[in-house]
Design an enzyme around this catalytic site. Structure first.
Site, mmCIF file in Angstrom:
data_model
loop_
_atom_site.group_PDB
_atom_site.id
_atom_site.type_symbol
_atom_site.label_atom_id
_atom_site.label_comp_id
_atom_site.label_asym_id
_atom_site.label_seq_id
_atom_site.Cartn_x
_atom_site.Cartn_y
_atom_site.Cartn_z
ATOM 1 N N CYS A 23 0.827 -1.208 0.000
ATOM 2 C CA CYS A 23 0.000 0.000 0.000
ATOM 3 C C CYS A 23 0.864 1.262 0.000
ATOM 4 O O CYS A 23 1.956 1.280 0.557
ATOM 5 C CB CYS A 23 -0.886 0.010 1.225
ATOM 6 S SG CYS A 23 -1.838 -1.490 1.411
ATOM 7 N N ARG A 70 4.919 0.155 -6.104
ATOM 8 C CA ARG A 70 4.913 -0.650 -4.878
ATOM 9 C C ARG A 70 3.972 -1.844 -5.004
ATOM 10 O O ARG A 70 4.050 -2.776 -4.205
ATOM 11 C CB ARG A 70 4.468 0.212 -3.689
ATOM 12 C CG ARG A 70 5.440 1.309 -3.331
ATOM 13 C CD ARG A 70 4.831 2.239 -2.313
ATOM 14 N NE ARG A 70 4.590 1.596 -1.043
ATOM 15 C CZ ARG A 70 5.397 1.679 0.010
ATOM 16 N NH1 ARG A 70 6.492 2.388 -0.070
ATOM 17 N NH2 ARG A 70 5.109 1.060 1.125
ATOM 18 N N TRP A 127 -3.062 -2.674 -1.489
ATOM 19 C CA TRP A 127 -2.722 -4.050 -1.869
ATOM 20 C C TRP A 127 -3.487 -4.929 -0.883
ATOM 21 O O TRP A 127 -3.211 -4.912 0.308
ATOM 22 C CB TRP A 127 -1.215 -4.251 -1.734
ATOM 23 C CG TRP A 127 -0.688 -5.502 -2.349
ATOM 24 C CD1 TRP A 127 -0.300 -5.684 -3.637
ATOM 25 C CD2 TRP A 127 -0.427 -6.750 -1.682
ATOM 26 N NE1 TRP A 127 0.167 -6.972 -3.823
ATOM 27 C CE2 TRP A 127 0.101 -7.643 -2.641
ATOM 28 C CE3 TRP A 127 -0.598 -7.206 -0.375
ATOM 29 C CZ2 TRP A 127 0.460 -8.952 -2.323
ATOM 30 C CZ3 TRP A 127 -0.248 -8.511 -0.064
ATOM 31 C CH2 TRP A 127 0.281 -9.364 -1.040
ATOM 32 N N ASN A 142 -1.767 2.079 6.201
ATOM 33 C CA ASN A 142 -0.859 0.993 5.788
ATOM 34 C C ASN A 142 -0.578 0.153 7.026
ATOM 35 O O ASN A 142 -0.405 0.705 8.109
ATOM 36 C CB ASN A 142 0.474 1.558 5.271
ATOM 37 C CG ASN A 142 0.366 2.062 3.847
ATOM 38 O OD1 ASN A 142 -0.710 2.054 3.264
ATOM 39 N ND2 ASN A 142 1.481 2.517 3.304
ATOM 40 N N GLY A 143 -0.476 -1.158 6.857
ATOM 41 C CA GLY A 143 -0.169 -2.022 7.996
ATOM 42 C C GLY A 143 -1.334 -2.938 8.315
ATOM 43 O O GLY A 143 -2.266 -3.080 7.509
ATOM 44 N N GLU A 154 18.463 -17.133 -8.324
ATOM 45 C CA GLU A 154 18.006 -15.786 -8.659
ATOM 46 C C GLU A 154 17.463 -15.735 -10.088
ATOM 47 O O GLU A 154 16.462 -15.067 -10.363
ATOM 48 C CB GLU A 154 19.155 -14.799 -8.439
ATOM 49 C CG GLU A 154 18.859 -13.362 -8.800
ATOM 50 C CD GLU A 154 17.664 -12.748 -8.085
ATOM 51 O OE1 GLU A 154 17.141 -13.356 -7.130
ATOM 52 O OE2 GLU A 154 17.239 -11.656 -8.501
ATOM 53 N N LYS A 165 13.719 -14.452 -11.043
ATOM 54 C CA LYS A 165 13.485 -13.358 -12.007
ATOM 55 C C LYS A 165 12.498 -13.797 -13.069
ATOM 56 O O LYS A 165 11.548 -13.102 -13.376
ATOM 57 C CB LYS A 165 14.771 -12.975 -12.711
ATOM 58 C CG LYS A 165 15.731 -11.960 -12.190
ATOM 59 C CD LYS A 165 15.316 -10.622 -11.760
ATOM 60 C CE LYS A 165 14.517 -10.603 -10.513
ATOM 61 N NZ LYS A 165 15.128 -10.398 -9.278
ATOM 62 N N GLU A 191 8.788 -14.424 -11.694
ATOM 63 C CA GLU A 191 8.009 -13.298 -11.181
ATOM 64 C C GLU A 191 7.516 -12.360 -12.276
ATOM 65 O O GLU A 191 6.479 -11.734 -12.118
ATOM 66 C CB GLU A 191 8.748 -12.521 -10.094
ATOM 67 C CG GLU A 191 9.929 -11.714 -10.544
ATOM 68 C CD GLU A 191 10.608 -10.951 -9.416
ATOM 69 O OE1 GLU A 191 9.928 -10.502 -8.488
ATOM 70 O OE2 GLU A 191 11.844 -10.802 -9.477
ATOM 71 N N HIS A 197 18.047 -37.207 -8.584
ATOM 72 C CA HIS A 197 17.314 -37.629 -7.388
ATOM 73 C C HIS A 197 15.837 -37.237 -7.464
ATOM 74 O O HIS A 197 15.171 -37.177 -6.437
ATOM 75 C CB HIS A 197 17.992 -37.062 -6.143
ATOM 76 C CG HIS A 197 19.409 -37.517 -6.029
ATOM 77 N ND1 HIS A 197 19.744 -38.779 -5.572
ATOM 78 C CD2 HIS A 197 20.575 -36.922 -6.379
ATOM 79 C CE1 HIS A 197 21.065 -38.921 -5.623
ATOM 80 N NE2 HIS A 197 21.584 -37.807 -6.118
ATOM 81 N N LYS A 240 6.503 -4.118 -4.375
ATOM 82 C CA LYS A 240 7.931 -3.840 -4.339
ATOM 83 C C LYS A 240 8.488 -4.028 -2.941
ATOM 84 O O LYS A 240 9.577 -4.556 -2.752
ATOM 85 C CB LYS A 240 8.190 -2.409 -4.828
ATOM 86 C CG LYS A 240 9.662 -2.008 -4.853
ATOM 87 C CD LYS A 240 10.435 -2.824 -5.866
ATOM 88 C CE LYS A 240 11.921 -2.557 -5.865
ATOM 89 N NZ LYS A 240 12.665 -3.621 -6.564
HETATM 90 O O1 M6R Z 1 13.366 -4.758 -0.113
HETATM 91 P P1 M6R Z 1 13.918 -6.132 0.136
HETATM 92 O O2 M6R Z 1 15.268 -6.319 -0.475
HETATM 93 O O3 M6R Z 1 13.911 -6.504 1.589
HETATM 94 O O4 M6R Z 1 12.922 -7.104 -0.592
HETATM 95 C C1 M6R Z 1 13.071 -8.489 -0.492
HETATM 96 C C2 M6R Z 1 12.262 -9.205 -1.558
HETATM 97 O O5 M6R Z 1 10.905 -8.920 -1.416
HETATM 98 C C3 M6R Z 1 12.702 -8.808 -2.965
HETATM 99 O O6 M6R Z 1 14.064 -9.035 -3.143
HETATM 100 C C4 M6R Z 1 11.919 -9.593 -4.025
HETATM 101 O O7 M6R Z 1 12.198 -10.944 -3.946
HETATM 102 C C5 M6R Z 1 12.273 -9.029 -5.395
HETATM 103 N N1 M6R Z 1 11.284 -8.100 -5.803
HETATM 104 C C6 M6R Z 1 12.398 -10.050 -6.441
HETATM 105 O O8 M6R Z 1 12.823 -9.482 -7.643
#
Ligand code: M6R
Length: 606
Positions: free
Chosen positions: A2, A27, A75, A99-100, A479, A483, A486, A502, A601
């Site tokens: 949010c 965000r 969100w 927010n929260g 990673e 990528k 997502e 395995h 984000k």
């Molecule tokens: O802001 P942060 O680095 O703590 O965020 C952690 C994850 O939410 C973040 O790295 C997320 O996995 C990425 N958006 C993936 O690309």
């Protein structure tokens, strides 16, 4: 997640709120709304499901001016994606955005007999009604009484119907930043919404209430209502940094910014070619006195931690553990006074990472946070902070933040090796001078982006993709898979190549894409055997190696090479390759590259 924006001043508030909400879109959100005082000093409320563009459309019908209002992107957590659940929430004389999460909203609903009044399914509306019940004309008193009753986390911005032109705010955990500018007072959940108006801001302190009027921003102690003076900070990047600047997507722009971000993070910290953290006020004793390192983070940041473990453990000969932050609290972690807890977070606001850091500290660990956003909660609450200088990362998919997190971790590894006597000065210097080769290697891979674009034509038609590697190559593969999944929604998994037999190899059939990374000399022949195994089962193999690696012509369907940097450092050019593959896959499927579905984000709820 949010987003919050509030403004009061001489400018047209509706326009400013919409611009602020657009700045917060990255965000992640699924509905948006604003509330503002109209020319008769009545509060008007407009909410829409979907993008800020539809809110803008709805607001275009309102012709009258406004000079004070609040806006929110939601969100969904409590309750579905509906107009009723969108913020702001109105309850009697109170209109608020939140927010929260209010954890005790059930008890409050009963205690204040709200059952028949609630129009939404949100915990936020409960807080609005409680505040209305407590309000007897003094906003500070009512807000104090409200927060005494709340359990959970919150960042509230509040309008009171009988206080036109004023905005009140209070927070616990959820971030809020505010500023008084030459054209009014602004408050937001994150800096990207503030920088069009000011470079100077302050983080709203917990246990304080903020009152914004067109002429002033004043903070008050929550208990005594004495005036306070929070520390004014300066944003370390400008508006350009948060714009696309000619790139079609933030993600592509941020991929291109990596070499610069690396230089900004590394070069100011080199002293005669060796990493030195004196200016960050990180003492060598922190590195010398620990008997183990515990790295805690989420998502991409956690993957950076996995690479760091693979580098640090053989170099330092002490245990280096990597834990997903959301698991850390529930596994009774082996952390003590001789533990160095390294907390990694781009945003510095990820709630699980913050909670893990708090626990590590309570267990006696020394905490060192590697954070990108200046003044964020994790940066402020850790004992030591090592800022990465990537500038704002807007695309949900993390790219440049990952590279600079790695750069910071490699610097820490090198410094630790030096202060613990594992490296002489000459060795540390040599390590780092070879490390710097990664910057031109990354530049080269960015230049060669068309090669990655060609690779994805096969990928985008496949529901699944597998990433395989051994040792460090496995750590980067994690990673790469994240990528791809997502932003392209292709089901992607990373496996240690030796594990294939395995179980996972059962999933390899005709034309299933396998992205195999083989950049580690010592594991090369083993890795090539694994590639042969998947190829024999019909996989479509995209093989990544260093230039000069000997590879049979028929081994892979596509063979991409990276410059021959030393084995420890191949993650940097490989990261660029994997990011570009994901980017072009998302683009090829015509998806929303920068704001993938369901993702936010910065993850500020557990
Ligand atoms: O802001 P942060 O680095 O703590 O965020 C952690 C994850 O939410 C973040 O790295 C997320 O996995 C990425 N958006 C993936 O690309």
């Amino acid at each position: 997640m949010c987003g919050i924006i509030g403004y009061t001043g001489p400018l047209e508030a509706k326009k400013l709120l919409l611009e602020g909400l657009a700045g917060l879109e990255y965000r992640g959100y699924d509905s948006a709304g604003v509330a503002f005082f109209d020319t008769d000093s009545h509060i008007r409320l407009i909410k829409q499901v979907g993008k800020v563009a539809s809110l803008k459309e709805a607001m275009s019908k309102i012709k009258e001016d406004s000079h004070c209002g609040i806006g929110h992107t939601r969100w969904a957590t409590h309750g579905g994606v509906t107009v009723e659940n969108a913020h702001p929430h109105q309850a009697g004389r109170v209109t608020l955005i939140h927010n929260g999460i209010i954890e005790n909203y059930h008890q409050l609903t009963e205690e204040f007999c709200l059952e028949g009044k609630l129009k939404s399914q949100t915990d936020s509306e409960v807080a609005a009604w409680v505040l209305d019940s407590l309000y007897e004309g003094d906003p500070l008193e009512a807000i104090k009484n409200l927060v005494h009753r709340l359990e959970g986390t919150y960042g509230f911005c509040i309008l009171f119907a009988d206080r036109p032109g004023e905005i009140y705010a209070v927070r616990k955990v959820s971030p809020l930043v505010a500023a008084y500018t030459h054209s009014g007072a602004v408050i937001a959940s994150d800096l990207t919404a503030l920088i069009p108006y000011t470079q100077k801001y302050f983080v709203v302190p917990e246990q304080e209430i903020v009152r914004l009027t067109p002429y002033k921003v004043q903070t008050y102690n929550l208990e005594t209502f004495e005036k306070t003076s929070p520390e004014i900070m300066t944003v370390n990047w400008n508006l350009d940094a948060a714009m696309k600047n000619g790139f079609p997507h933030f993600m592509l722009k941020e991929i291109h910014e990596q070499p610069e971000a690396m230089k900004n993070t590394i070069l100011p910290r080199l002293n005669r070619g060796i990493p030195d953290f004196s200016d960050d006020r990180i003492p060598d004793s922190l590195f010398a006195e620990c008997s183990q390192v515990h790295i805690v983070a989420c998502g991409t940041a956690m993957h950076a931690g996995m690479v760091a473990k693979a580098i640090m453990e053989p170099l330092l000969r002490i245990p280096v553990t990597v834990t997903i932050a959301s698991e850390f609290r529930y596994q009774d972690p082996l952390v003590d006074e001789r533990t160095l807890a390294i907390i990694i977070s781009q945003s510095g606001e990820t709630i699980d990472t913050l909670a893990a850091m708090t626990l590590a500290e309570r267990l006696g660990a020394k905490t060192l946070a590697i954070v990108n956003v200046k003044g964020s909660t994790i940066a402020r609450e850790s004992q030591y902070v090592l800022y990465t200088h990537a500038g704002p990362e807007i695309a949900v998919a993390s790219t440049k933040a990952y590279s600079v997190q790695l750069a910071a971790l490699y610097m820490v590894a090198c410094r630790m090796a030096l202060v613990r006597g594992k490296y002489t000065e000459e060795q540390a210097k040599a390590f780092f001078s070879e490390f710097l080769d990664v910057i031109p290697a990354m530049e080269e891979m960015i230049e060669r982006k068309e090669e990655m674009k060609r690779v994805v034509t096969h990928l985008i038609n496949s529901p699944d993709a597998f990433f395989i590697g051994r040792g460090l190559d496995y750590a980067f593969s994690l990673e790469g898979a994240l990528k791809l999944k997502e932003i392209s929604y292709i089901h992607a998994e990373a496996y240690a190549a030796g594990e294939l037999k395995h179980g996972t190899i059962a999933l390899i059939s005709d034309q299933v894409p396998v992205i195999a990374t083989a950049t580690q000399d010592v594991l090369f022949s083993k890795m090539i055997s694994n590639v042969r195994e998947v190829k024999a089962r019909g996989a479509f193999v995209i093989l990544l190696t260093k230039e000069g690696a000997e590879v049979d012509e028929n081994l892979a369907d596509v063979h991409l090479t990276i410059p021959a940097v030393k084995d420890q450092f191949t993650v940097f050019p490989i990261a660029v390759v994997l990011q570009l593959i994901a980017y072009y896959a998302s683009l090829g499927k015509n998806l929303d590259v920068d704001q993938p579905r369901n993702l936010a984000k910065s993850v500020t709820v557990e």
